[in-house]
Design an enzyme around this catalytic site. Sequence first.
Site, mmCIF file in Angstrom:
data_model
loop_
_atom_site.group_PDB
_atom_site.id
_atom_site.type_symbol
_atom_site.label_atom_id
_atom_site.label_comp_id
_atom_site.label_asym_id
_atom_site.label_seq_id
_atom_site.Cartn_x
_atom_site.Cartn_y
_atom_site.Cartn_z
ATOM 1 N N SER A 186 10.325 109.465 -9.091
ATOM 2 C CA SER A 186 11.314 108.409 -8.954
ATOM 3 C C SER A 186 12.066 108.501 -7.633
ATOM 4 O O SER A 186 11.458 108.486 -6.566
ATOM 5 C CB SER A 186 12.257 108.448 -10.161
ATOM 6 O OG SER A 186 12.819 107.182 -10.375
ATOM 7 N N ASP A 389 5.108 101.856 -16.477
ATOM 8 C CA ASP A 389 6.464 101.904 -15.912
ATOM 9 C C ASP A 389 6.766 100.611 -15.168
ATOM 10 O O ASP A 389 5.945 100.127 -14.394
ATOM 11 C CB ASP A 389 6.564 103.096 -14.959
ATOM 12 C CG ASP A 389 7.908 103.158 -14.250
ATOM 13 O OD1 ASP A 389 8.921 102.780 -14.866
ATOM 14 O OD2 ASP A 389 7.941 103.593 -13.088
ATOM 15 N N HIS A 451 7.120 106.028 -16.968
ATOM 16 C CA HIS A 451 7.787 106.476 -15.741
ATOM 17 C C HIS A 451 7.729 107.996 -15.616
ATOM 18 O O HIS A 451 7.673 108.538 -14.516
ATOM 19 C CB HIS A 451 9.243 106.006 -15.794
ATOM 20 C CG HIS A 451 10.044 106.298 -14.574
ATOM 21 N ND1 HIS A 451 9.858 105.649 -13.376
ATOM 22 C CD2 HIS A 451 11.068 107.171 -14.359
ATOM 23 C CE1 HIS A 451 10.719 106.099 -12.481
ATOM 24 N NE2 HIS A 451 11.461 107.029 -13.049
#
Length: 642
Positions: A186, A389, A451
């Site tokens: 991320s 995601d 994710h």
Amino acid sequence: MRSLTTKTSSALLTVWGLLSVSLMPSVGQADKTAGDYFVHSLPGAPAGPLLKMHAGHIEVTPEHHGNIFFWHFQNRHIANKQRTVIWLNGGPGCSSEDGALMEIGPYRVKDGSNGPKLEYNPGSWDEFANVMFVDNPVGTGFSFVDSDSYIHDLPEMADQFVQFLEKWFALFPEYEHDDLYLAGESYAGQHIPYITKAILERNKKPDAKHKWPVKGMLIGNGWISPVEQYMSYLPFAYEKGLVKKDSEKAKKLESQQAICTKMLNENGGRDKVDNSQCEQILQEILSTTQSKGSDGNMQCYNMYDVRLKDSYPSCGMNWPPDLVNVTPYLRRSDVVAALHISPEKRTGWTECNGAVGSAFRAANSKPSIQILPELLAEVPTILFSGAEDLICNHIGTEELISNMEWNGGKGFELGSGTWAPRRDWEFEGEPAGFWQEARNLTYVLFYNSSHMVPFDYARRTRDMLDRFMKVDIASIGGAPTDSRIDGEKGLETSVGGHPNSTAAAEAEEERLEAAKWNAYYKSGEIVLVIVVIAASAWGYYIWRERRQRAGYAGIFGGDTPMALAGARSGSRGAAGLEDFRNKRNARDVEAADFDESELDELHVRSPTDDMDRDRYSVGSASDDESIGKRNGNGKGKEKSYS
């Protein structure tokens, strides 16, 4: 003159006293040794030997009480060389203990009868690599700093991280020459390239005593190129059927995307890490697609895994489910003590610190996509994505690769008109995704994943890591996992199949347990045989006595004491033996097949032998599949990519 000297001395003493007080924390830090960080026990850990680990704080800015927390796990086995992986979660401001306890670390926190307990993670990354989780930047997770001294920009963060590493390697010099890999997910897609660049620049300085050998970067669902990521939200929503193209909802979203495009093309918009108008596209997708749930409350898509729903406006902030166990576990006083958390850390552990995220605006920083090409000239890199995601989706990652020029080519171009193929990846007989690579960059798409890819498929990510690090277990033994790319196995990598891995240890324990009970069973058979033989001998003896006494009775008459005694003995003996025979007929041990070699085996491996035998290290990798963080839109409107 004497008075002046006295005053001067007094002033000097005062200054020295103030300096001493101000330097006390630094001196305390300097006096620490590696032993002070050793974790002697960990509450809730599985039975057996504890994994070797160190944890605690390294002071980086004494003037602001800035301390960075780390949790380091020593590798369980060495393949062909020593390797160290540093893991960072995103946010900014989200703790890397997410990675430690929900993704790639050796433990997962589960709900036990007496509170949270730890279970081994089947695909932990510490099988053939030392793994260190760092709460970065200061103020994140267990790290702390004065509230007016949070970090604001990426270069500042990277410099502070290098300072942390300098002090960490001074405490643990045995790891300084390891092959070094920086990994995370991320918003760590911004952190990792900047830290890598800072390390490479540090290595080139003449006063650097030891060069840190950076061998790779691994970034999952990374926030790397804001432009491509913003522009991917709507195509992803169409692809997954969240929004129907040409619908009224689609028109509203396309209008917001047009505003975003205008902002990106004006006033250096493409050079910014964040853009509020562009982030509004994601907000609108989540808002316009909300619906009423079966409980009558409004719900929305989980932005980290669009296969799931969450209450509105959380939209994923209540996920992953393990968080309900991780938070109370890390707030336990005995866990805090075990991890050497400083008393100066006055607040309990929180997954994401909103104050850190708010301060870290990166207003003066360029997006990491702008430095990635130069890093690829020196550092092999993997970008991987979970296909489900939304917030940092795979379309955005694939677009940034296609538009990026590096090492003499653009995108995955191999030559004029030829492109690197997408090679199908199969893991243990199931389609796992695909691999694509060219000129030092590898892209991996994980099917059916969120994710937080390692949350879903820890073992598959370990296979990816071992392939990337070129771990080859052929020379050290062990059963390799069945992982194939375009049908080819390549190097033999182990995912819980190494002889000393956790899964192997558990399998070995099961085998030993079975062998133990088998030994007991065989022992029972042997005892039974002995009893049968003894009973038969006793029966024969009684029968012979009766025959003899019958003869005596014929001579002496039937009423003599000896004759009566013989009759009673014979009666009891016959009845007892007959009963035993009836039981024996149900399972004639002597009539059954019996392998004499089993007696030899029983002698070699007795139950006590099994108990005395050295067990394999509890805490090697194991096997199983098992998700990421965090757009803070549901938490105080702060966006956080974990």
